[in-house]
Design a protein around this motif. Structure first.
Motif, mmCIF file in Angstrom:
data_model
loop_
_atom_site.group_PDB
_atom_site.id
_atom_site.type_symbol
_atom_site.label_atom_id
_atom_site.label_comp_id
_atom_site.label_asym_id
_atom_site.label_seq_id
_atom_site.Cartn_x
_atom_site.Cartn_y
_atom_site.Cartn_z
ATOM 1 N N ASN A 84 0.895 -1.339 -0.333
ATOM 2 C CA ASN A 84 0.250 -0.050 0.344
ATOM 3 C C ASN A 84 0.544 1.163 -0.180
ATOM 4 O OD1 ASN A 84 -2.236 -1.213 -0.379
ATOM 5 N ND2 ASN A 84 -2.922 -1.303 2.179
ATOM 6 N N PRO A 85 1.625 1.644 0.631
ATOM 7 C CA PRO A 85 2.833 2.520 0.531
ATOM 8 C C PRO A 85 3.193 2.774 -0.396
ATOM 9 C CG PRO A 85 2.707 1.585 3.410
ATOM 10 C CD PRO A 85 2.539 0.728 2.348
ATOM 11 N N MET A 86 3.904 1.910 -1.135
ATOM 12 C CA MET A 86 4.384 2.306 -2.081
ATOM 13 C C MET A 86 3.934 2.606 -3.576
ATOM 14 S SD MET A 86 7.826 2.670 -3.799
ATOM 15 C CE MET A 86 8.714 1.558 -2.484
ATOM 16 N N LYS A 87 2.811 1.759 -3.424
ATOM 17 C CA LYS A 87 1.527 1.680 -4.703
ATOM 18 C C LYS A 87 1.156 2.196 -4.380
ATOM 19 C CE LYS A 87 2.964 -3.244 -6.278
ATOM 20 N NZ LYS A 87 2.211 -4.694 -6.477
ATOM 21 N N ARG A 88 0.847 3.205 -3.479
ATOM 22 C CA ARG A 88 -1.103 3.293 -3.235
ATOM 23 C C ARG A 88 -1.209 4.183 -2.697
ATOM 24 N NH1 ARG A 88 -5.337 -0.808 -3.749
ATOM 25 N NH2 ARG A 88 -6.498 0.272 -2.391
ATOM 26 N N GLN A 89 0.051 4.897 -2.199
ATOM 27 C CA GLN A 89 0.358 5.915 -0.959
ATOM 28 C C GLN A 89 -0.453 5.870 -0.135
ATOM 29 O OE1 GLN A 89 0.647 7.133 -4.563
ATOM 30 N NE2 GLN A 89 3.273 6.272 -4.118
ATOM 31 N N LEU A 90 -0.750 4.568 0.451
ATOM 32 C CA LEU A 90 -1.753 4.398 1.160
ATOM 33 C C LEU A 90 -1.251 4.523 3.242
ATOM 34 C CD1 LEU A 90 -5.156 4.707 1.488
ATOM 35 C CD2 LEU A 90 -5.165 1.985 0.783
ATOM 36 N N ALA A 91 -0.825 4.656 3.851
ATOM 37 C CA ALA A 91 -0.728 4.368 5.202
ATOM 38 C C ALA A 91 -1.955 4.071 6.463
ATOM 39 C CB ALA A 91 0.627 5.644 5.727
ATOM 40 N N VAL A 92 -1.891 3.465 7.378
ATOM 41 C CA VAL A 92 -2.606 3.635 8.931
ATOM 42 C C VAL A 92 -2.044 4.555 9.227
ATOM 43 C CG1 VAL A 92 -3.001 2.098 10.398
ATOM 44 C CG2 VAL A 92 -3.232 0.782 7.784
ATOM 45 N N PRO A 93 -2.689 5.507 9.424
ATOM 46 C CA PRO A 93 -2.244 6.427 10.344
ATOM 47 C C PRO A 93 -1.394 5.812 12.140
ATOM 48 C CG PRO A 93 -4.300 6.624 10.224
ATOM 49 C CD PRO A 93 -3.810 5.807 9.463
ATOM 50 N N ASN A 94 -1.883 5.633 12.397
ATOM 51 C CA ASN A 94 -1.051 5.242 14.125
ATOM 52 C C ASN A 94 -0.315 3.859 13.724
ATOM 53 O OD1 ASN A 94 -3.694 3.482 13.507
ATOM 54 N ND2 ASN A 94 -3.820 3.999 15.257
ATOM 55 N N GLY A 95 0.272 3.871 12.369
ATOM 56 C CA GLY A 95 0.583 2.062 12.761
ATOM 57 C C GLY A 95 -0.050 0.697 12.031
ATOM 58 N N ILE A 113 -15.354 -4.899 11.582
ATOM 59 C CA ILE A 113 -13.427 -3.771 11.732
ATOM 60 C C ILE A 113 -13.948 -2.891 10.326
ATOM 61 C CG2 ILE A 113 -11.145 -4.620 10.762
ATOM 62 C CD1 ILE A 113 -12.695 -7.531 11.738
ATOM 63 N N PHE A 114 -13.171 -1.727 11.032
ATOM 64 C CA PHE A 114 -12.838 -0.876 9.796
ATOM 65 C C PHE A 114 -11.396 -0.217 9.494
ATOM 66 C CE2 PHE A 114 -17.406 0.033 11.312
ATOM 67 C CZ PHE A 114 -18.219 1.012 10.346
ATOM 68 N N VAL A 115 -10.997 0.063 9.122
ATOM 69 C CA VAL A 115 -9.304 -0.181 8.859
ATOM 70 C C VAL A 115 -9.520 1.465 8.347
ATOM 71 C CG1 VAL A 115 -7.516 -0.066 7.286
ATOM 72 C CG2 VAL A 115 -8.543 -2.046 7.835
ATOM 73 N N GLN A 116 -8.208 2.009 9.674
ATOM 74 C CA GLN A 116 -8.096 3.469 9.370
ATOM 75 C C GLN A 116 -7.209 4.026 8.454
ATOM 76 O OE1 GLN A 116 -8.016 6.969 11.944
ATOM 77 N NE2 GLN A 116 -7.597 4.846 13.127
ATOM 78 N N VAL A 117 -7.328 4.724 7.479
ATOM 79 C CA VAL A 117 -5.805 5.140 6.354
ATOM 80 C C VAL A 117 -6.162 6.977 6.276
ATOM 81 C CG1 VAL A 117 -6.029 2.932 5.454
ATOM 82 C CG2 VAL A 117 -7.469 4.679 4.521
ATOM 83 N N ILE A 118 -4.603 7.107 5.511
ATOM 84 C CA ILE A 118 -4.690 8.115 5.146
ATOM 85 C C ILE A 118 -3.888 7.842 3.752
ATOM 86 C CG2 ILE A 118 -4.813 9.603 7.217
ATOM 87 C CD1 ILE A 118 -2.078 9.659 6.969
ATOM 88 N N ASN A 119 -4.777 9.078 2.950
ATOM 89 C CA ASN A 119 -4.001 9.124 1.398
ATOM 90 C C ASN A 119 -3.086 10.523 0.862
ATOM 91 O OD1 ASN A 119 -3.614 9.695 -1.234
ATOM 92 N ND2 ASN A 119 -5.538 9.412 -1.721
ATOM 93 N N TYR A 120 -1.622 9.938 0.686
ATOM 94 C CA TYR A 120 -0.355 11.029 1.392
ATOM 95 C C TYR A 120 -0.460 11.091 -0.581
ATOM 96 C CZ TYR A 120 2.555 7.031 1.911
ATOM 97 O OH TYR A 120 3.729 5.382 1.604
#
Length: 163
Positions: A84-95, A113-120
């Motif tokens: 996700n980080p390399m291909k889509r610039q998508l991260a889980v903000p608290n790791g 279940i929800f997955v919390q993400v940010i798009n950088y």
């Protein structure tokens, strides 16, 4: 057979084509969690550039349509997919994320279940229903000897413990 740990589809998603998480290979520690619907994840840089700091500072919750059950001394660790980080610039903000055993079937959201993400990335990102967005890893934990055993019953959904 007694249920020990596993995943179930949340009732409001029954019959809507939700796939239960599974491991990709025999050696995989994580169960792939997928988006239960199409969802847009706004670019925080695009929002800042357009002068909307409120949008830029918000995370997006991606619903999965599944819940998890496990023994009391376990939790489900939610981790970002390694691509996700390399291909889509998508991260889980608290790791990571933590799904406690008593989150299952809670009164507020049935334990979905929800997955919390940010798009950088520079552009908004469209996540499609069925796309793998995170991994869930069953993890055991220990508690302290002299712990006070008077606990409240969990009644809330996402972010509800410790209130």
């Amino acid at each position: 057979m007694t249920k020990v740990r596993g995943f179930e589809i949340v009732s409001k998603y029954q019959g809507l084509g939700i796939t239960l998480p599974k491991r990709a290979t025999k050696g995989s520690a994580g169960y792939d969690l997928m988006a239960s619907k199409n969802i847009s994840v706004p670019s925080l840089f695009k929002a800042l550039k357009e002068g909307d700091p409120k949008v830029a500072m918000q995370s997006t919750l991606i619903p999965t349509g599944v819940k998890v059950y496990m023994p009391e001394n376990e939790y489900l660790l939610l981790a970002n997919r390694s691509s996700n980080p390399m291909k889509r610039q998508l991260a889980v903000p608290n790791g990571i994320g933590i799904i406690d055993s008593d989150y299952y079937d809670n009164d507020k959201n049935e334990g979905e279940i929800f997955v919390q993400v940010i798009n950088y990335g520079m552009d908004d990102l469209e996540i499609l229903k069925g796309e793998r967005i995170a991994q869930g890893i069953f993890t055991k934990y220990e508690t302290a000897d002299a712990e006070d055993q008077s606990f409240e019953k969990r009644t809330g959904g996402f972010g509800s413990s410790g209130k």
